[in-house]
Design an enzyme around this catalytic site. Structure first.
Site, PDB file in Angstrom:
ATOM      1  N   GLU A  42      -5.122   1.749   2.698  1.00 41.40           N
ATOM      2  CA  GLU A  42      -5.068   0.534   3.509  1.00 41.40           C
ATOM      3  C   GLU A  42      -5.227   0.853   4.990  1.00 41.40           C
ATOM      4  O   GLU A  42      -5.673   0.015   5.767  1.00 41.40           O
ATOM      5  CB  GLU A  42      -3.732  -0.193   3.287  1.00 41.40           C
ATOM      6  CG  GLU A  42      -3.683  -1.621   3.835  1.00 41.40           C
ATOM      7  CD  GLU A  42      -3.144  -1.732   5.265  1.00 41.40           C
ATOM      8  OE1 GLU A  42      -3.209  -2.835   5.821  1.00 41.40           O
ATOM      9  OE2 GLU A  42      -2.661  -0.719   5.830  1.00 41.40           O
ATOM     10  N   GLU A  43      -4.845   2.078   5.361  1.00 44.91           N
ATOM     11  CA  GLU A  43      -4.778   2.412   6.795  1.00 44.91           C
ATOM     12  C   GLU A  43      -6.107   2.899   7.357  1.00 44.91           C
ATOM     13  O   GLU A  43      -6.160   3.357   8.502  1.00 44.91           O
ATOM     14  CB  GLU A  43      -3.703   3.486   7.033  1.00 44.91           C
ATOM     15  CG  GLU A  43      -2.277   3.035   6.687  1.00 44.91           C
ATOM     16  CD  GLU A  43      -1.720   1.989   7.650  1.00 44.91           C
ATOM     17  OE1 GLU A  43      -2.465   1.490   8.509  1.00 44.91           O
ATOM     18  OE2 GLU A  43      -0.524   1.665   7.527  1.00 44.91           O
ATOM     19  N   HIS A  85       0.852  -1.201   0.000  1.00 46.50           N
ATOM     20  CA  HIS A  85       0.000   0.000   0.000  1.00 46.50           C
ATOM     21  C   HIS A  85       0.881   1.242   0.000  1.00 46.50           C
ATOM     22  O   HIS A  85       1.985   1.245   0.565  1.00 46.50           O
ATOM     23  CB  HIS A  85      -0.994  -0.004   1.159  1.00 46.50           C
ATOM     24  CG  HIS A  85      -0.401  -0.006   2.530  1.00 46.50           C
ATOM     25  ND1 HIS A  85       0.035   1.142   3.149  1.00 46.50           N
ATOM     26  CD2 HIS A  85      -0.197  -1.009   3.419  1.00 46.50           C
ATOM     27  CE1 HIS A  85       0.485   0.835   4.367  1.00 46.50           C
ATOM     28  NE2 HIS A  85       0.368  -0.467   4.554  1.00 46.50           N
ATOM     29  N   GLU A 111       4.412  -6.001   3.728  1.00 46.45           N
ATOM     30  CA  GLU A 111       4.282  -5.309   5.017  1.00 46.45           C
ATOM     31  C   GLU A 111       5.528  -5.592   5.855  1.00 46.45           C
ATOM     32  O   GLU A 111       6.182  -6.620   5.686  1.00 46.45           O
ATOM     33  CB  GLU A 111       3.055  -5.836   5.778  1.00 46.45           C
ATOM     34  CG  GLU A 111       1.715  -5.434   5.169  1.00 46.45           C
ATOM     35  CD  GLU A 111       1.179  -4.115   5.725  1.00 46.45           C
ATOM     36  OE1 GLU A 111       1.909  -3.416   6.473  1.00 46.45           O
ATOM     37  OE2 GLU A 111       0.028  -3.779   5.392  1.00 46.45           O
ATOM     38  N   ASP A 150      -0.255   4.323   1.026  1.00 44.51           N
ATOM     39  CA  ASP A 150      -0.683   5.337   2.003  1.00 44.51           C
ATOM     40  C   ASP A 150      -0.005   5.128   3.355  1.00 44.51           C
ATOM     41  O   ASP A 150       0.567   4.063   3.634  1.00 44.51           O
ATOM     42  CB  ASP A 150      -2.207   5.341   2.170  1.00 44.51           C
ATOM     43  CG  ASP A 150      -2.757   4.014   2.661  1.00 44.51           C
ATOM     44  OD1 ASP A 150      -2.265   2.948   2.213  1.00 44.51           O
ATOM     45  OD2 ASP A 150      -3.672   4.025   3.505  1.00 44.51           O
TER      46      ASP A 150
END
Lengths: 354, 354
Positions: free
Chosen positions: B128-129, B72, B157, B74
């Site tokens: 994603e957050e 991701h 991740e 973001d």
């Protein structure tokens, strides 16, 4: 709205007339005007002082004893329960119980007892139903303290027409637990403050409240959680939880006693006092209170809720609650009072005071 | 801001360049533009699609196996931790851990591996957050599902450069107690819903979380109260209390299993599921995953937090987390990554894929 009240007429009609003047806390000017005007017109034997929305009236006959009668003029907010409505022997409407029935009894007495056995002081005041620091009687106590002085205080709050003696004290504390935040995916790295509150709730569940007999009145104490908050986010172990507890204590204990008791109950936890009000001992051994009880012909009981009786007790005066209406109906939409209690209370006070 | 990224240069510099383009969730347009432009310029061997603020790129070499890599773009909100700052062998700044180090590894691989052993798909996505329904990968799954297909998913991740396999599931429930309101001066006339929560907290305190071994990975479950609310007013016995509980469960259980377990734990209480997400089995027995683990030279461990690895697992793919940075530093102001982990991860993936 009537221009004036007919103070020496039927106290039930007088109650209805007072109920029909809306007087939610903070908006008592109209009813205070009406009470002041009616007293000046129909009770010229009294010294009358207007202070804000309080109306104070008294005899100055040089009697050995002075009895102070107090009634607040405000009500809780209107809840589709105005105007007053009489059905048979019952009067319905906001304030019929809390406490325009009591106010009517006081006004009738003020107008029709120019030569009482005791000197009499009548205190009609505002803002009793809201924050304690706006209470009109508190303001009078600070600004015109001589108006509260006397040998017996009768707060004409609803008491079913029997003497409800003294009142219980109240204290609120916050019990706080703390912990360590962590992501709930790794919860073992944190310490959960909400879980820690389990022990506090366990003690509340197991708590055995005292039942205390004073002057023949039974005070039943209580310890109740009233609020709980805790939590940071849906995936975080909470590091703080706060439980607010309200303790109602019999008047044989001071607020300091009550605080010490709570610190014992919640030993090991962080306890912070947020507010308190002392109770009032029943004072039923004083001659004046004894005579009032005799005049009622009934058996006095303990007042469990807090009332301004405590204010007089703090001044060293015996103080009781005595007025028409069931206190359990106070603040409910269905407030109503059997009319016989209104005239009954007036009769008792006349027997006692004239 | 650079006009373009130097994809085949030092992956640490590339990480710093990505960190220096702020991209808080919902504001990823600039970084997505930069990633798209750089890939079109420096990785002409890839099929590239731009969809919203997602950038999708893949080889189409007809290999037997396809490996999907996802990252991701973001970050959580800026917290006085931009721009990036290098101190010796450590790179500091928002996103260094979560997860621009992983993005940099993916971009370097995309630009420098025109002939990989497996076909490769690179998914750079937004949001994603924040709320799950805004997740860019979820949108791609709905709109362009063929872009998620493959034989192994590597979500880059942070995982300290070791394979963190699968992920745990999460479920939140509300446990509700009810009671009967009463004035605290007559508390015995009510039933206190907060006191009733004591038993629930007792069970949470006594709860023994499972520790589950799957494919050599140890999943440690947890059951944590995350929020509690109750209370009406300072003088009222509360008639309702709500406790929110978050359960993290090993991927051998489905959300339905987890719900049944919680209903057993809180038997006798009102339990309402408010949200859940399935976990992901580690899938380490699949050949592709085994080879990746071999390439790392390390021992895989369980992923405890929830990640988009679960999305691929739900599609039947083995899915692991593998990227530079300590996941415990994610979302902290102090995010920082040892630069050796960035180049180390790139090296492992090159060993595995080339």
């Amino acid at each position: 709205m009537a221009d004036t009240l007919h103070l020496s007429g039927d106290p039930v009609d007088l109650t209805a007339a007072l109920v029909d003047v809306p007087s939610v806390s903070g908006a008592e000017e109209a009813i205070a005007d009406l009470v002041e005007r009616s007293l000046r017109e129909q009770a010229p034997h009294l010294e009358i002082v207007r202070s804000g929305n309080c109306v104070l009236a008294r005899t100055n006959l040089g009697r050995d004893r002075r009895v102070v009668l107090a009634g607040h003029l405000d009500t809780v907010p209107v809840n589709d329960n105005l105007p007053s409505r009489r059905e048979g022997d019952v009067l319905h409407g906001l304030g019929t119980v809390d406490m325009k029935g009591g106010d009517a009894v006081m006004l009738a007495l003020a107008a029709t007892a120019p030569e009482p056995k005791s000197d009499l002081t009548f205190l009609f005041y505002d803002c009793e139903e809201i924050e304690a620091d706006r209470n009109g009687l508190g303001r009078i106590e600070r600004d015109l303290p001589e108006w509260l002085a006397g040998d017996l205080a009768i707060v004409c709050e609803p008491s079913n027409g029997v003497v409800e003696a003294g009142c219980q004290g109240t204290i609120r504390v916050e019990v706080r637990t703390s912990g360590v935040r962590a992501h709930t995916a790794r919860g073992w790295m944190g310490v959960n403050a909400v879980h820690a509150m389990g022990e506090v709730l366990r003690r509340l569940e197991a708590y055995q409240a005292r039942v205390v007999d004073i002057d023949g009145c039974t005070y039943r104490e209580g310890l109740q959680a009233v609020k709980i908050t805790g939590g940071v986010a849906g995936n975080v172990v909470p590091d703080a939880c706060v439980l607010t507890v309200n303790h109602r204590f019999a008047p044989d204990r001071s607020p300091a006693d009550a605080e010490a008791h709570l610190r014992e109950v919640f030993d090991g936890f962080d306890v912070v006092v947020t507010d308190f009000a002392a109770g009032a001992l029943p004072g039923l051994r004083s001659p004046a209170a004894r005579e009032l009880v005799e005049a009622t012909g009934g058996v006095p009981v303990a007042k469990l809720g807090w009332t301004d009786a405590a204010r007089f007790a703090a001044l060293g005066m015996p103080s009781v609650n005595f007025g028409p209406g069931d206190p359990l109906l106070a603040h409910t939409q269905q407030e109503n009072v059997p009319v016989a209690q209104i005239s009954g209370c007036l009769e008792v006070l006349r027997r006692f005071l004239l």
